[in-house]
Enzyme design. Structure first.
Site, PDB file in Angstrom:
ATOM      1  N   HIS A 127     130.527 102.590 149.275  1.00 35.85           N
ATOM      2  CA  HIS A 127     130.882 103.972 148.898  1.00 35.85           C
ATOM      3  C   HIS A 127     131.709 104.019 147.604  1.00 35.85           C
ATOM      4  CE1 HIS A 127     129.208 105.063 152.625  1.00 35.85           C
ATOM      5  NE2 HIS A 127     130.272 104.967 153.384  1.00 35.85           N
ATOM      6  N   PHE A 374     130.500  99.368 157.273  1.00 35.96           N
ATOM      7  CA  PHE A 374     131.008  98.637 156.111  1.00 35.96           C
ATOM      8  C   PHE A 374     131.098  99.486 154.845  1.00 35.96           C
ATOM      9  CE2 PHE A 374     128.047  96.021 158.677  1.00 35.96           C
ATOM     10  CZ  PHE A 374     129.003  95.412 159.455  1.00 35.96           C
ATOM     11  N   CYS A 375     131.494 100.744 155.005  1.00 33.62           N
ATOM     12  CA  CYS A 375     131.619 101.646 153.852  1.00 33.62           C
ATOM     13  C   CYS A 375     130.316 101.707 153.047  1.00 33.62           C
ATOM     14  CB  CYS A 375     132.770 101.245 152.935  1.00 33.62           C
ATOM     15  SG  CYS A 375     134.353 101.222 153.752  1.00 33.62           S
ATOM     16  N   ALA A 376     129.200 101.639 153.761  1.00 34.71           N
ATOM     17  CA  ALA A 376     127.894 101.727 153.091  1.00 34.71           C
ATOM     18  C   ALA A 376     126.940 102.422 154.051  1.00 34.71           C
ATOM     19  CB  ALA A 376     127.403 100.333 152.712  1.00 34.71           C
TER      20      ALA A 376
END
Ligand SMILES: Cc1ncc(COP(=O)(O)O)c(C=O)c1O
Length: 457
Positions: A127, A374-376
Site C-alpha cells: 500500500h 501484508f498491506c497489499a
C-alpha cells in the site's frame, strides 16, 4: 537435491540465541521467519551505535568536537547509502527519513505532476507504493498474472496507452507477498522510452539483492529508489529516498522549518540545497549511522553471497513445504526457480485460518511468521483468486468490524542468517500440529483462541 548454503551470518546477528516462552511453559530458541516485516539488527550495527553514542551530538550547526564528528558521520552516511544503491552523487541526493512509506510520500508531493498526468504502478504493490500516488494523479494498476507475476504485456499496453502523459512508473523491486523479483532495469528502459521516470521501491529487494541505479545516462537507470533500514538489519527508525537533486530544487519542501533554509527574513525564505531542505528538523543521526553501517556490512559480505545463500534456502524451503499435506503455496513453488524471488513464501493450510496457523507457529512453536494481507490487499485477493462477490463480502464484514473471515495467507520470510534448521522447525511444527493431529480444524474459523488475538492488517 538442494546444495547446502555456504554463508553463515548467524554469529553476526543479535538475539538468535534468545529463548522465548511457548504456551505450554517451555522455552525454545526463537526462529524468526518474519524478516520481510523487520529484520533483527546486525551485531556490527549495534556495536557501531554503541561506540558512536558517547560522541553523539547535534549535527551541522554545532562547532564543538562532538558536533563536528557527528556531522561527518551523518554526511558520510548519505554517501554510503548512495554507494549502496549505485547512485551518482554528483547528480543525485540521498534524503533520510523514517522509512519507505515516508520516502514515497515525500516523492509523491515533490515530484512535479501536471494536470492529466498518469502514474503507472501495479496490482502487486505494498500500500505504501500505491496510496501515496492516488491523490496526485490518475493511477493505473498494471495487472498481475494468475500466478502472481507481473503481466508485462499489460505493462507494455499501459505504457503505450498513456505514453507522453506518464509522470512516473512506481514499482516494487520485489514483492513483499510472493517475493517475485521484478525485471526493474528492463522496465526502466521501457518507462524511459515512454517518456516517464521510474521509482523502484526496494524495501524488499535491497536486503537480498544488489541494487544498482546505474549511471544517469544509462537507458536502464533507476531514477528513484527507496529503502527501509529496519528491513536491512538496522532497526533505528531510518529510511531513505534517493533521486535526482534537481527534482527537489524546483520548489519549496513540503515540510518546512529548522534546517531547511539558508536565509529567512520576515518576508523572505531562501531554501537550503539538498538534502538539507528535504530533512526538516533535527535528523535521526543515530538511525542514519546505523543504516550506513548495515549497508557497508552487506556490501562487505557481498550481495551476491547473500543472494546465493537465500536462493538455496528458498529452494530448500519450497521442497520441504510442498510435501506437507494440505499446504497451498502461492506464487512460485518450483525449487528450480528459486532465483526468481526473494525469500518470501506465502502459504495456507487447507481448511485452517491463516490467523490460526500463524498463531500456532508462534505460540506452540516459537516461530515468528506473519499472517493476513501484508498491506497489499489487492494482490492477496488476486493470489487467492477471490471473485468479486467474495471480495465484496469480506470487505463489508471488515467494515462492520468483523475480521474473523478476513482472507489472507501465512508468510514465512527469510533473512541472510536463516538456515535449513529454521525451515525444518517450521515444517515440523506445521506437520505436527496442523496436519497430523488435525485437532484444530473444527476451530479453524474461530474468532479468538484463548488469549490469542486474531487480527490482521
Ligand atoms: C515492498 C514494501 N514497500 C514498502 C514497505 C513499507 O515499508 P516501511 O514500513 O518501512 O515504510 C514495505 C513494508 O513491509 C514493503 O514490504
Amino acid at each position: 537435491m538442494i546444495a547446502t548454503p555456504t554463508l553463515d551470518m548467524r554469529s553476526r546477528i543479535v538475539g538468535l540465541d534468545r529463548e522465548v516462552p511457548l504456551i505450554d511453559g517451555r522455552r525454545v530458541p526463537y526462529v524468526n521467519l518474519d524478516n520481510a516485516a523487520s529484520t533483527p539488527p546486525l551485531l556490527d550495527v549495534v556495536r557501531a551505535v554503541e561506540s558512536f553514542m558517547p560522541y553523539y551530538s547535534s549535527v551541522h550547526r554545532g562547532t564543538g568536537f562532538k558536533s563536528r564528528l557527528s556531522t561527518v558521520a551523518y554526511d558520510q552516511a548519505h554517501e554510503i547509502i548512495g554507494r549502496f544503491v549505485g547512485a551518482d552523487l554528483r547528480t543525485n541526493t540521498v534524503i533520510f527519513g523514517k522509512n519507505t512509506t515516508e520516502a514515497i510520500n515525500k516523492l509523491a508531493w515533490r515530484l512535479p505532476v501536471g494536470p492529466g498526468s498518469v502514474i503507472i504502478t501495479t496490482q502487486m504493490e505494498h500500500h505504501s507504493n500505491d496510496l501515496p500516488w492516488r491523490p496526485r494523479a490518475h493511477v493505473v494498476h498494471v495487472h498481475a498474472l494468475p500466478d502472481g507475476r507481473l503481466d508485462e504485456d499489460d505493462f507494455d499496453r499501459q505504457l503505450a496507452r498513456y505514453a507522453g502523459r506518464i509522470a512516473l512508473v512506481a514499482i516494487t523491486g520485489a514483492s513483499n507477498v510472493s517475493g517475485f523479483i521484478q525485471p526493474i532495469h528492463r522496465l526502466a528502459r521501457k518507462a524511459h522510452d515512454a517518456g516517464a521516470l521510474i521509482l523502484v521501491d526496494t524495501a524488499q529487494l535491497a536486503p537480498h539483492r544488489r541494487v544498482d541505479m546505474r549511471p544517469d545516462d544509462d537507458p536502464e537507470h533507476l531514477d528513484f529508489v527507496t529503502l527501509s533500514a529496519h528491513k536491512m538489519y538496522a532497526p533505528y527508525g531510518t529510511g531513505a529516498l534517493i533521486g535526482p537533486k534537481d527534482v527537489f530544487l524546483h520548489a519549496p519542501p513540503e515540510y518546512r522549518g529548522g534546517g531547511t533554509v539558508d536565509v529567512v527574513t520576515l518576508d523572505e525564505v531562501h531554501w537550503a540545497g539538498v538534502p538539507d531542505r528535504e530533512e526538516a528538523g533535527s535528523p535521526n543521526v543515530v538511525g542514519a549511522v546505523a543504516m550506513a553501517v548495515a549497508a557497508r556490512t552487506l556490501m562487505e559480505v557481498g550481495m551476491e553471497a547473500v543472494a546465493a545463500h537465500e536462493e538455496h534456502l528458498i529452494a530448500y524451503a519450497l521442497e520441504r513445504l510442498r510435501d506437507v499435506p494440505g499446504i497451498r503455496l502461492y506464487g512460485e513453488t518450483d525449487p528450480a526457480r528459486a532465483h526468481e524471488k526473494v525469500g518470501v513464501i506465502p502459504f495456507n493450510i487447507d481448511g485452517v485460518s491463516h490467523f490460526l496457523t500463524a498463531a500456532i507457529l508462534g505460540y506452540e512453536g516459537g516461530i515468528g511468521v506473519r499472517s493476513g494481507c501484508f498491506c497489499a490487499h489487492p494482490y492477496v485477493v488476486h493470489l487467492l483468486h477471490l471473485d468479486e462477490d467474495e471480495s465484496h463480502r469480506w470487505r463489508d464484514q471488515l467494515l462492520a468490524g468483523d475480521k474473523s473471515e478476513m482472507p489472507g495467507m501465512v508468510r514465512a520470510s527469510f533473512g541472510c542468517y536463516n538456515n535449513t534448521d529454521d525451515v525444518d522447525r517450521a515444517a515440523a511444527a506445521i506437520l505436527r500440529r496442523l496436519v497430523v493431529e488435525d485437532v484444530f480444524r473444527p476451530y479453524a474459523r474461530a474468532r479468538a483462541i484463548g488469549s490469542v488475538h486474531l487480527v490482521g492488517r
